[in-house]
Design a protein around this motif. Sequence first.
Motif, PDB file in Angstrom:
ATOM      1  N   TRP A  83       0.312  16.174  -2.691  1.00  0.00           N
ATOM      2  CA  TRP A  83      -0.535  15.209  -3.375  1.00  0.00           C
ATOM      3  C   TRP A  83      -1.991  15.333  -2.969  1.00  0.00           C
ATOM      4  CZ3 TRP A  83      -0.381  12.422  -7.520  1.00  0.00           C
ATOM      5  CH2 TRP A  83       0.857  12.010  -8.028  1.00  0.00           C
ATOM      6  N   TYR A  84      -2.245  15.190  -1.643  1.00  0.00           N
ATOM      7  CA  TYR A  84      -3.670  15.117  -1.294  1.00  0.00           C
ATOM      8  C   TYR A  84      -4.359  16.468  -1.441  1.00  0.00           C
ATOM      9  CZ  TYR A  84      -2.390  16.398   3.577  1.00  0.00           C
ATOM     10  OH  TYR A  84      -1.916  17.012   4.693  1.00  0.00           O
ATOM     11  N   MET A  85      -3.576  17.573  -1.342  1.00  0.00           N
ATOM     12  CA  MET A  85      -4.219  18.860  -1.585  1.00  0.00           C
ATOM     13  C   MET A  85      -4.701  18.968  -3.032  1.00  0.00           C
ATOM     14  SD  MET A  85      -4.787  20.386   1.044  1.00  0.00           S
ATOM     15  CE  MET A  85      -5.423  21.962   0.482  1.00  0.00           C
TER      16      MET A  85
ATOM     17  N   ALA B 275      -0.054   5.199 -10.861  1.00  0.00           N
ATOM     18  CA  ALA B 275      -1.220   4.312 -10.936  1.00  0.00           C
ATOM     19  C   ALA B 275      -2.134   4.536  -9.743  1.00  0.00           C
ATOM     20  CB  ALA B 275      -0.765   2.858 -10.989  1.00  0.00           C
ATOM     21  N   ALA B 276      -1.550   4.666  -8.541  1.00  0.00           N
ATOM     22  CA  ALA B 276      -2.370   4.875  -7.343  1.00  0.00           C
ATOM     23  C   ALA B 276      -3.140   6.189  -7.449  1.00  0.00           C
ATOM     24  CB  ALA B 276      -1.492   4.870  -6.100  1.00  0.00           C
ATOM     25  N   ALA B 277      -2.465   7.238  -7.934  1.00  0.00           N
ATOM     26  CA  ALA B 277      -3.137   8.530  -8.090  1.00  0.00           C
ATOM     27  C   ALA B 277      -4.266   8.415  -9.102  1.00  0.00           C
ATOM     28  CB  ALA B 277      -2.139   9.586  -8.530  1.00  0.00           C
ATOM     29  N   GLY B 278      -4.029   7.656 -10.170  1.00  0.00           N
ATOM     30  CA  GLY B 278      -5.072   7.450 -11.175  1.00  0.00           C
ATOM     31  C   GLY B 278      -6.282   6.760 -10.577  1.00  0.00           C
ATOM     32  N   VAL B 279      -6.032   5.716  -9.783  1.00  0.00           N
ATOM     33  CA  VAL B 279      -7.146   4.996  -9.154  1.00  0.00           C
ATOM     34  C   VAL B 279      -7.959   5.955  -8.284  1.00  0.00           C
ATOM     35  CG1 VAL B 279      -7.730   3.226  -7.460  1.00  0.00           C
ATOM     36  CG2 VAL B 279      -6.013   2.757  -9.197  1.00  0.00           C
ATOM     37  N   LEU B 280      -7.251   6.813  -7.538  1.00  0.00           N
ATOM     38  CA  LEU B 280      -7.961   7.734  -6.648  1.00  0.00           C
ATOM     39  C   LEU B 280      -8.786   8.769  -7.412  1.00  0.00           C
ATOM     40  CD1 LEU B 280      -5.304   8.302  -3.857  1.00  0.00           C
ATOM     41  CD2 LEU B 280      -7.406   6.975  -3.729  1.00  0.00           C
ATOM     42  N   THR B 281      -8.415   9.088  -8.668  1.00  0.00           N
ATOM     43  CA  THR B 281      -9.241  10.033  -9.435  1.00  0.00           C
ATOM     44  C   THR B 281     -10.518   9.367  -9.944  1.00  0.00           C
ATOM     45  OG1 THR B 281      -8.186   9.541 -11.541  1.00  0.00           O
ATOM     46  CG2 THR B 281      -7.271  11.363 -10.273  1.00  0.00           C
TER      47      THR B 281
ATOM     48  N   LEU C 193       0.839  -1.198   0.000  1.00  0.00           N
ATOM     49  CA  LEU C 193       0.000   0.000   0.000  1.00  0.00           C
ATOM     50  C   LEU C 193       0.879   1.255   0.000  1.00  0.00           C
ATOM     51  CD1 LEU C 193      -2.810  -0.996   2.507  1.00  0.00           C
ATOM     52  CD2 LEU C 193      -3.057  -0.619   0.060  1.00  0.00           C
ATOM     53  N   GLU C 194       2.151   1.031  -0.254  1.00  0.00           N
ATOM     54  CA  GLU C 194       3.125   2.112  -0.155  1.00  0.00           C
ATOM     55  C   GLU C 194       2.788   3.273  -1.086  1.00  0.00           C
ATOM     56  OE1 GLU C 194       7.750   2.821  -1.107  1.00  0.00           O
ATOM     57  OE2 GLU C 194       7.074   0.737  -1.070  1.00  0.00           O
ATOM     58  N   ASN C 195       2.321   2.934  -2.308  1.00  0.00           N
ATOM     59  CA  ASN C 195       1.999   3.984  -3.270  1.00  0.00           C
ATOM     60  C   ASN C 195       0.913   4.908  -2.750  1.00  0.00           C
ATOM     61  OD1 ASN C 195       3.808   2.914  -5.195  1.00  0.00           O
ATOM     62  ND2 ASN C 195       2.285   1.348  -5.698  1.00  0.00           N
ATOM     63  N   TYR C 196      -0.110   4.290  -2.122  1.00  0.00           N
ATOM     64  CA  TYR C 196      -1.192   5.100  -1.557  1.00  0.00           C
ATOM     65  C   TYR C 196      -0.691   5.885  -0.354  1.00  0.00           C
ATOM     66  CZ  TYR C 196      -4.342   2.626  -4.625  1.00  0.00           C
ATOM     67  OH  TYR C 196      -4.953   2.128  -5.731  1.00  0.00           O
ATOM     68  N   ALA C 197       0.162   5.253   0.444  1.00  0.00           N
ATOM     69  CA  ALA C 197       0.724   5.940   1.615  1.00  0.00           C
ATOM     70  C   ALA C 197       1.506   7.172   1.164  1.00  0.00           C
ATOM     71  CB  ALA C 197       1.626   4.983   2.388  1.00  0.00           C
ATOM     72  N   ASN C 198       2.247   7.038   0.064  1.00  0.00           N
ATOM     73  CA  ASN C 198       2.976   8.175  -0.506  1.00  0.00           C
ATOM     74  C   ASN C 198       2.068   9.357  -0.713  1.00  0.00           C
ATOM     75  OD1 ASN C 198       5.478   7.183  -0.650  1.00  0.00           O
ATOM     76  ND2 ASN C 198       5.347   6.475  -2.789  1.00  0.00           N
ATOM     77  N   ILE C 199       0.896   9.058  -1.306  1.00  0.00           N
ATOM     78  CA  ILE C 199      -0.016  10.142  -1.667  1.00  0.00           C
ATOM     79  C   ILE C 199      -0.632  10.774  -0.434  1.00  0.00           C
ATOM     80  CG2 ILE C 199      -2.231  10.614  -2.776  1.00  0.00           C
ATOM     81  CD1 ILE C 199      -1.395   8.572  -4.914  1.00  0.00           C
TER      82      ILE C 199
END
Lengths: 294, 309
Positions: free
Chosen positions: B102-104, B279-285, B90-96
């Motif tokens: 990122w989260y802003m 990829a993680a950022a894409g999933v979150l969009t 889950l590291e990619n999501y943790a990064n974000i």
Amino acid sequence: MNNKVRNNKAWWLILPMLLLVAFSAIIPLMTVVNYSVQDVFDAQTRYFTGTEWFVQMLNDPTLQSALGRQFAFSLTILAIEVPLGIGIALLMPKKGWQASAILILVTLPLLIPWNVVGSIWQIFTRGDIGLMGWSLRELGYSYNITRSPLDAWITIVIMDVWHWTPLIALLCYSGLRAIPEAYYQAARIDRASRWAIFRYIQLPKLTNVLVIGILLRFMHSFMIYAEPFVLTGGGPGSSTTFLSQALAIMATAQFDVGPSAAFSLIYFLIILLVSWVFYTAIMNMQKDKKDGGA
Amino acid sequence: MNDSTRSATQAVPGQVTVEGQAKPVQATIQSQAKPVIKVAKRPSHTRSRVLMMVYIVFVMLPIYWLLNMSFQTNSEILGELTFWPQDFTLENYANIFSDANWYMGYVNSITYVLMNMLISIMVALPAAYAFSRYQFIGDKHLFFWLLTNLMAPPAVFLLPYFQLYYTVGLFDTHIAVALAHCLFNIPLAVWILEGFMSSVPKEIDETAFIDGYSFPKFFVKIFIPMIRSGIGVTLFFLFMFSWVELLLARTLTSTNAQPIASVMTRTSTASGIDWGTLAAAGVLTILPGIVVVYFVRNHIAKGFALGRT
């Protein structure tokens, strides 16, 4: 149309909307018009050039080829997406939880930001890490969108079909839902074939939504930017550089304000012309319907 | 039995039947119709299910691949191709979620989308009412002009927009993007709402006015509840087009109001592209879209035709 009340006070209801849209539309458009007839060196030095930029732009080979590619692209995706969308709408279940589930899945691509669509397909089609690129290579086809213009073209078309067919499908689906069950019963009694039901019951009911769908698809495909920009960057060479991107390159990278403004106006006029044709078609259709009903 | 088969063959189109025979022929067809259709229906039913599944697989494959990569480490992504994460992370999501930049991006995007939805619907409701109920000077031209804005390619307006918002001091604010998106969202909202409003009978307005309702009270208390599903569908479209647009949003912002889509370009650095985080950022969009479509799923079927069937 005739049962509307004639009342010019209705302008007060329109006014807030008008002011907002005018702020976003007319001021920038006038700026563009202003640039298109001038040669700007810096903030102080500028010359009036008249129609020079327009003539230059219309004769520019890179823009002519971008325009050609643009039309080829728009027509290709319309030719694929419209029949496919109708087909999917006919296949979609009408009731139950499957209907909801499939509806959500089908709608999904429409709600993904456009550059993310580009990223998704970039990841999907890369030869080393992408499922599609890797599979095609394993099958022995030397698939490479950064080298082969044909591969790049086909990939962009497939991406657009993936991205936008849902719009046509959903429009048609809702059009089909509006057909009363009695029509189908009558057709069953007449022993109409599947094709006859489609041709004489479903298709006529779909014309309205289809015109809307084709109009929206034409417009959006004509201003496509983010997806090919991310996926291929307009390459290889300039084989997938469509109008928007050609314009953006000229306006931001080369900073040719005058020519790119002239180009913008030509671009806008083309879209306007096509839209006017569609708009007139829609209006005439609605009028025919009203006359027929009365 | 023999008789019924004979009359069935006579019913083949193009063959002339004697008037007197026509009635019994139809009667036999009707009695035969049900079993015939049922037998014919089953194979086509399975076939249409299979075709539907093929399409759904086509839609889901790229998304599955994105999801797959978002749970992999970069070394696994760049190594041997794997169909599901061997080394689930889950590291990619943790990064974000641990990086404000990122989260802003998500917060900024959602902020201007909501602002745009609110502004657009507020001004579009009265305007659509005027177009659907009244005739006034220049109404048809105005309506066409509105639609042309729906068609204006954002690339045409990039430079003037930048200059305009810079001059009025709105550059790099959420409201700038919200206002810019009004260019295509207000016309769209007016267009959709006009369709829904026109399908409400005019007599309702007249009755309400006779009953002594003032216009604002009638509009809020009676009319708006009547076109609820239309407003729902309109909001769906407003969300959709504001959420997916990038070109204007990116041009009008730099740091304070940067949308997520433009933050995503940070994944490509000198040392290569950070595929996992991308990829993680894409999933979150994709997630906000799923939430929105889930809420309007029951209205889509009816409302997607924009009230024009």
